[in-house]
Enzyme design. Sequence first.
Site, PDB file in Angstrom:
ATOM      1  N   HIS A  66      10.945 -28.101   2.576  1.00 36.13           N
ATOM      2  CA  HIS A  66      10.931 -26.662   2.294  1.00 36.13           C
ATOM      3  C   HIS A  66       9.558 -26.075   2.618  1.00 36.13           C
ATOM      4  CE1 HIS A  66      14.071 -27.722  -0.961  1.00 36.13           C
ATOM      5  NE2 HIS A  66      14.724 -27.075  -0.006  1.00 36.13           N
ATOM      6  N   LYS A 100      25.324 -25.300 -10.479  1.00 30.87           N
ATOM      7  CA  LYS A 100      24.831 -26.537  -9.869  1.00 30.87           C
ATOM      8  C   LYS A 100      24.162 -27.455 -10.881  1.00 30.87           C
ATOM      9  CE  LYS A 100      24.059 -25.178  -5.071  1.00 30.87           C
ATOM     10  NZ  LYS A 100      23.066 -25.162  -3.992  1.00 30.87           N
ATOM     11  N   ARG A 158      18.906 -28.966   8.603  1.00 27.36           N
ATOM     12  CA  ARG A 158      18.346 -30.307   8.785  1.00 27.36           C
ATOM     13  C   ARG A 158      19.116 -31.094   9.826  1.00 27.36           C
ATOM     14  NH1 ARG A 158      18.697 -31.552   2.589  1.00 27.36           N
ATOM     15  NH2 ARG A 158      20.759 -31.065   3.313  1.00 27.36           N
TER      16      ARG A 158
END
Length: 170
Positions: free
Chosen positions: A27, A51, A100
């Site tokens: 990040h 989450k 990614r």
Amino acid sequence: MPIQTTNPVHARVAVYPGTFDPITNGHIDLISRAAPLFDRLIVGIAESPGKSPSFNLDDRISLARLALAGIANVEVRGFDSLLAHFVRDIGAGVILRGLRAVSDFEYEFQLASMNRHLIPEAETLFLTPAEQYSFISSSLVREIARLGGDVSGFVHPAVQQALRQRWRNS
């Protein structure tokens, strides 16, 4: 139906949203490379109770601020609303997202399409991390830390300490 925008949209203001549970070197790499492209880059940390984050919102904001302290035009803010509302409220013209791997693309494309529908005046910009960070994810870092592994190569030292403390107290 698109969300009505009351604040002017600024193409030179970007939002990089996520749960950042925790913020990783991947990040940080993406943020440090994106920051020069914008007048302001706002790291939007989503509350995301669904989450079940390991760290509460205030802790994630504090850790991100520590990890990003050296980047002048980066702000860290928490939010607990729809991303499109957050983007509209701050007048950002760009939503920054990281990719990614190819496996991220389908989900990210779906999100970008939905955001384009909800807030058409904001564009989504995808960046990829540097190769040495392409395998790092917050969930893998949490799992390694939970099992007592060394995460020093994946996170800022303050985050490493917070992870140690978090799993020591569990």
